[in-house]
Enzyme design. Structure first.
Site, PDB file in Angstrom:
ATOM      1  CB  SER A 263      -2.319 -13.912   0.131  1.00 17.34           C
ATOM      2  OG  SER A 263      -3.511 -14.165  -0.763  1.00 17.34           O
TER       3      SER A 263
ATOM      4  CE1 TYR B 182      -5.625 -11.540   3.922  1.00 22.62           C
ATOM      5  CE2 TYR B 182      -5.747 -11.822   1.317  1.00 22.62           C
ATOM      6  CZ  TYR B 182      -5.602 -12.217   2.835  1.00 22.62           C
ATOM      7  OH  TYR B 182      -5.067 -13.537   2.990  1.00 22.62           O
TER       8      TYR B 182
HETATM    9  N1  NAP Z   1      -8.228 -19.171   3.117  1.00 24.53           N
HETATM   10  C1  NAP Z   1      -7.525 -18.786   1.923  1.00 24.53           C
HETATM   11  O1  NAP Z   1      -8.142 -19.127   0.872  1.00 24.53           O
HETATM   12  C2  NAP Z   1      -6.490 -18.024   2.001  1.00 24.53           C
HETATM   13  C3  NAP Z   1      -5.509 -17.932   0.998  1.00 24.53           C
HETATM   14  C4  NAP Z   1      -4.371 -17.107   1.066  1.00 24.53           C
HETATM   15  C5  NAP Z   1      -3.718 -16.815   2.224  1.00 24.53           C
HETATM   16  N2  NAP Z   1      -4.402 -16.997   3.489  1.00 24.53           N
HETATM   17  C6  NAP Z   1      -3.793 -16.666   4.665  1.00 24.53           C
HETATM   18  O2  NAP Z   1      -3.778 -17.945   5.433  1.00 24.53           O
HETATM   19  C7  NAP Z   1      -3.417 -17.576   6.738  1.00 24.53           C
HETATM   20  C8  NAP Z   1      -4.454 -18.528   7.482  1.00 24.53           C
HETATM   21  O3  NAP Z   1      -5.686 -17.957   7.069  1.00 24.53           O
HETATM   22  P1  NAP Z   1      -7.265 -18.972   7.237  1.00 24.53           P
HETATM   23  O4  NAP Z   1      -7.689 -19.205   5.828  1.00 24.53           O
HETATM   24  O5  NAP Z   1      -6.863 -20.387   7.924  1.00 24.53           O
HETATM   25  O6  NAP Z   1      -8.178 -18.173   7.872  1.00 24.53           O
HETATM   26  P2  NAP Z   1      -8.484 -17.776   9.231  1.00 24.53           P
HETATM   27  O7  NAP Z   1      -8.953 -19.035   9.944  1.00 24.53           O
HETATM   28  O8  NAP Z   1      -9.449 -16.638   9.484  1.00 24.53           O
HETATM   29  O9  NAP Z   1      -7.240 -17.609  10.088  1.00 24.53           O
HETATM   30  C9  NAP Z   1      -6.686 -16.303  10.632  1.00 24.53           C
HETATM   31  C10 NAP Z   1      -6.017 -16.411  11.815  1.00 24.53           C
HETATM   32  O10 NAP Z   1      -5.297 -15.410  12.223  1.00 24.53           O
HETATM   33  C11 NAP Z   1      -5.817 -15.056  13.359  1.00 24.53           C
HETATM   34  N3  NAP Z   1      -5.358 -13.800  13.860  1.00 24.53           N
HETATM   35  C12 NAP Z   1      -6.074 -12.432  13.441  1.00 24.53           C
HETATM   36  N4  NAP Z   1      -5.701 -11.442  13.983  1.00 24.53           N
HETATM   37  C13 NAP Z   1      -4.688 -11.661  14.977  1.00 24.53           C
HETATM   38  C14 NAP Z   1      -3.960 -11.296  15.782  1.00 24.53           C
HETATM   39  N5  NAP Z   1      -4.039  -9.652  15.999  1.00 24.53           N
HETATM   40  N6  NAP Z   1      -3.193 -12.066  16.594  1.00 24.53           N
HETATM   41  C15 NAP Z   1      -3.165 -13.196  16.688  1.00 24.53           C
HETATM   42  N7  NAP Z   1      -3.820 -13.795  15.761  1.00 24.53           N
HETATM   43  C16 NAP Z   1      -4.784 -13.232  14.835  1.00 24.53           C
HETATM   44  C17 NAP Z   1      -7.030 -15.419  13.567  1.00 24.53           C
HETATM   45  O11 NAP Z   1      -7.327 -15.787  15.227  1.00 24.53           O
HETATM   46  P3  NAP Z   1      -8.366 -15.641  15.816  1.00 24.53           P
HETATM   47  O12 NAP Z   1      -9.027 -17.032  15.922  1.00 24.53           O
HETATM   48  O13 NAP Z   1      -7.776 -15.338  17.293  1.00 24.53           O
HETATM   49  O14 NAP Z   1      -9.284 -14.582  15.308  1.00 24.53           O
HETATM   50  C18 NAP Z   1      -7.130 -16.515  12.891  1.00 24.53           C
HETATM   51  O15 NAP Z   1      -6.755 -17.750  13.524  1.00 24.53           O
HETATM   52  C19 NAP Z   1      -3.821 -15.939   6.727  1.00 24.53           C
HETATM   53  O16 NAP Z   1      -2.670 -15.481   7.053  1.00 24.53           O
HETATM   54  C20 NAP Z   1      -4.579 -15.811   5.468  1.00 24.53           C
HETATM   55  O17 NAP Z   1      -4.413 -14.296   5.204  1.00 24.53           O
HETATM   56  C21 NAP Z   1      -5.715 -17.688   3.237  1.00 24.53           C
END
Ligand code: NAP
Ligand code: FAD
Lengths: 242, 441
Positions: free
Chosen positions: A134, A147
């Site tokens: 990120s 984070y």
């Molecule tokens: N959205 C944004 O603006 C943004 C920006 C920059 C970076 N990111 C990064 O992009 C990635 C995807 O995020 P997203 O936005 O799609 O959000 P999200 O839907 O909250 O995705 C996070 C995922 O991580 C999984 N997770 C968390 N802890 C875990 C564990 N211990 N073991 C296995 N899975 C785990 C969650 O699974 P569960 O469904 O089982 O909880 C969830 O599916 C993340 O790394 C996030 O930090 C997001």
């Protein structure tokens, strides 16, 4: 047929990657906690693209299980890690257990599992590893530094691993998506121009893997924004609220 | 979180709370605080898919769940986009049995509006091809409804404009096709009578007419009638026969900004319409065209709704009963041509009889045309209402953004029955759109 392993497979970004790679003809494995609940996603991707989708249980925090997880046959051609946990800065900064959960979920777990894959891919001599980190890791800010610091660690890990593996046939891609309209950010009011749709991220990652890009920001403006943010002198930065 | 909930016509402008729906529990929670309405891909023109207090964005419920390759039955969530269905199943020889003029609609939106295509006379509305729907009711219960199970709910939900509950899943019968191409025949017709005569021949599965709504006098109703049938491999050039579902990829364009209001006036329109007619009349006759250009010419221009400028536009779509069609269409066209406010898109279709409880079609002719919104245009539409009422016509709610409640209820006595049934069933407090509030549904 090449296989793409997607860790954190339930997330919107992970699923967008699954669609992008399945659309390009790759078989997919979605690895997630309670993976049995991903039946509809499996059916959907199989129906749309005529590829095979596997489901595997995976908990990034279960680091003792990582070696076994990565040892399972077949070793995928591409591994994408979308695992992450935003947490709530305000509450977490006064709660050690909560902070540690954010640190471990964004750094320790993802780095450890990708490390386990790196060793195996290096031995094979081919593969691509994609880590979704990120821009929050580019500089710590009051509003999300727990984070952000974990993502900073993850970014450094990916960079070091790329350095180590160059010349081995294994490539490492670091993704810094900027804002993305996913479940993680659904409750936030994000500026439209700076916010990518998950499908854009999926397409950008597919392209980065094809072209062997190193570090991608999905929307170009983010490279500029983070360049500026990084260049602000600390004496000024510490007084800012951004 | 406040979001733009306006329809495709960007009139009226509506801002309100958008609630992304991902699962049943999330949906139940969203329904708990007051009236809500489901929203698909926002391709209805007006205020049908908007509720300021809570608009349920169904686009994340977009998984295809099952496909029976023997029967062609697709089971899918309501937020699946029609274009994705085509992308997945046309290569396997299946096509939507009914399609609107854009593929950027959701299955839920198609069922809720009970959409019709250029083949309504032959194949009816989409509802005819729906085997069942799963609907979240006002009581938070999920029910499967079909012709044999919860049949009242099934009948009310097809064409019910989201006002009977939220469709979560459906089973849809696709239609077998042998190629991705359409055998087209383009017939220029000098006036309305000639166009209707072509329609009455019922010579093809698909039929639609584009007409010049600025042509007056003897040219009134000057049209291009476009007939179509699914092509067979033998209709294709030899090099395409082995790959009958491969079609050239169309380049998408985008309308970059809101077009300035002055770009579109009666002079530019008249010139455009006259040119369009002449160019295409020159291409009259038979040809074979790919499915995308045939069914969805407008989808190639992203956000084309912006060419009407910031004030947006309103579509006037009514159907007139067969016996009143000739006279009614002529009267409507006279007034429209004299007002010189019509636009590029003026479309005429012949509809067949329709049984849907609250569905739009009836046997007769439907006219649809866009007007850039202005006080004068809205006054013109009020005048058209009087003509529509006089000829026993009725309104298509998926296109409506402005019809007064009294006019709707006069034109369509079913509206009152629908509203009473909604009250009695306890739906009214839970499901309501800006449109249903405006129209007292
Ligand atoms: N959205 C944004 O603006 C943004 C920006 C920059 C970076 N990111 C990064 O992009 C990635 C995807 O995020 P997203 O936005 O799609 O959000 P999200 O839907 O909250 O995705 C996070 C995922 O991580 C999984 N997770 C968390 N802890 C875990 C564990 N211990 N073991 C296995 N899975 C785990 C969650 O699974 P569960 O469904 O089982 O909880 C969830 O599916 C993340 O790394 C996030 O930090 C997001
Ligand atoms: C260029 C263009 C051409 C068109 N051509 C035609 C045509 O030829 N024939 C035709 O019939 N229509 C046509 N339409 C209209 C369009 O097909 C309908 O408005 C359709 O309902 C749009 O689907 P949507 O997913 O965008 O739904 P929305 O516009 O988002 O919603 C439309 C209605 O469906 C309801 N709804 C949506 N999803 C659900 C759900 N899951 N459960 C319950 N209710 C739901 C909404 O509450 C609303 O009342 C056209 C529209 C455009 C823009």
């Amino acid at each position: 047929m090449s296989q793409v392993m997607i860790l954190g497979g339930r997330s919107d970004m992970a699923l967008a990657c699954a669609h992008a790679f399945a659309g390009a003809g790759h078989d997919i494995v979605l690895a997630a906690r309670r993976s049995e609940t991903l039946g509809p996603e499996k059916a959907d991707i199989e129906l749309r693209y005529g590829v095979t989708v596997g489901l595997r249980d995976f908990d990034a925090l279960d680091v003792d299980g990582h070696e076994d997880f990565a040892a399972a046959d077949p070793l995928p051609d591409i591994v994408i890690c979308a695992v992450g946990r935003m947490g709530e800065q305000d509450a977490d900064q006064d709660d050690v257990a909560a902070s540690v959960a954010v640190m471990r979920s964004n750094y320790e777990g993802p780095a450890a599992i990708l490390g386990a894959y790196a060793t195996r891919m290096e031995a094979r001599g081919t593969g691509t590893i994609v880590g979704i980190s990120s821009v929050a890791g580019d500089r710590g800010r009051a509003t999300n530094y727990i984070y952000g610091s974990a993502k900073a660690g993850f970014t450094a890990f990916l960079s070091g691993m790329r350095n180590r593996l160059t010349g081995t046939g294994v490539h490492v891609v670091t993704v810094k998506p900027g804002f993305v309209a996913t479940q993680m950010t659904e409750h936030m009011d994000l500026p439209e121009r700076l916010t990518a749709q998950p499908a854009e991220v999926g397409a950008a990652i597919l392209k980065a893997v094809d072209k062997g890009q190193n570090v991608i920001y999905v929307r170009g403006v983010w490279r500029l924004i983070m360049g500026i943010i990084r260049s602000i002198p600390e004496a000024i930065f510490k007084k800012m609220s951004i | 979180m406040s979001a733009d909930l306006s329809g495709w016509g960007r009139y009226p402008r509506i801002e309100g709370r958008r609630i992304p729906v991902r699962d049943e529990d999330g949906l139940r929670a969203a329904m708990a605080d007051g009236p809500v309405i489901a929203r698909g891909n926002g391709r209805s023109y007006g205020d049908a898919a908007a509720q300021v207090g809570g608009t349920l964005d169904m686009r994340r419920m977009n998984r295809m769940l099952d496909f029976d390759a023997d029967t062609g039955v697709l089971t899918a969530e309501a937020g699946v986009i029609l274009g994705d269905v085509i992308a997945a199943f046309l290569p396997r020889g299946w096509f939507p049995p009914v399609t609107p003029g854009t593929k950027l609609v959701t299955l839920g939106g198609m069922i809720a509006a009970d959409v019709h295509g250029k083949n309504h006379r032959r194949d009816g509305t989409i509802g005819r091809h729906v085997l069942w729907v799963e609907v979240m009711g006002a009581d938070g219960e999920l029910r499967r409804a079909s012709r044999s199970e919860n049949s009242d709910l099934f009948a009310a939900t097809i064409g019910g404009m989201g006002l009977t509950g939220v469709i979560l899943r459906c089973a849809l019968q696709l239609a077998p096709v042998q190629t991705g191409w359409i055998r087209q025949e383009m017939i220029p017709t000098p006036d309305l009578d000639a166009a209707m005569e072509v329609f009455e021949r019922d010579a093809a599965q698909y039929a639609v007419a584009w007409f010049d709504c600025l042509a007056k006098g003897a040219d009134l109703g000057r049209s291009l009638v476009i007939l179509g049938d699914h092509a067979e491999p033998s209709d294709l050039p030899a090099n395409r026969r082995p790959v009958p579902f491969d079609v050239p990829v169309r380049k998408a364009r985008r309308v970059p900004l809101d077009a300035p209001g002055f770009a579109l006036n009666k002079y530019t329109l008249r010139a455009f319409n006259a040119l369009y007619y002449r160019v295409n009349a020159g291409k009259a006759g038979r040809s074979v065209v790919d499915w995308d250009s045939y069914f969805y010419p407008l989808d190639a221009v992203h956000e084309w709704n912006r060419i009407y400028g910031r004030r947006g536009f309103a579509q006037y779509q009514v159907v007139l009963p067969l016996e009143a069609s000739r006279d009614g269409l002529r009267t409507l066209l006279d007034v429209i041509a004299a007002a010189e406010q019509g636009s590029f898109l003026a479309v005429l279709k012949r509809l067949g009889p329709e049984k849907g409880q609250f569905s739009f079609p009836m046997e007769g002719y439907t006219l649809a045309l866009d007007f850039p919104v202005s006080p004068a245009a809205l006054r013109l539409l009020d005048r058209l209402d009087a003509i529509t009422l006089d000829h026993g016509g009725r309104y298509y709610l998926a296109k409506d953004s402005r019809v007064p409640a009294e006019v709707l209820h006069k034109a369509d006595p079913r509206a009152g029955e629908f509203a009473r049934a909604r009250q009695a069933a306890g739906y009214a407090g839970v499901f309501a759109s800006a449109q249903s509030e405006r129209l007292k549904l």
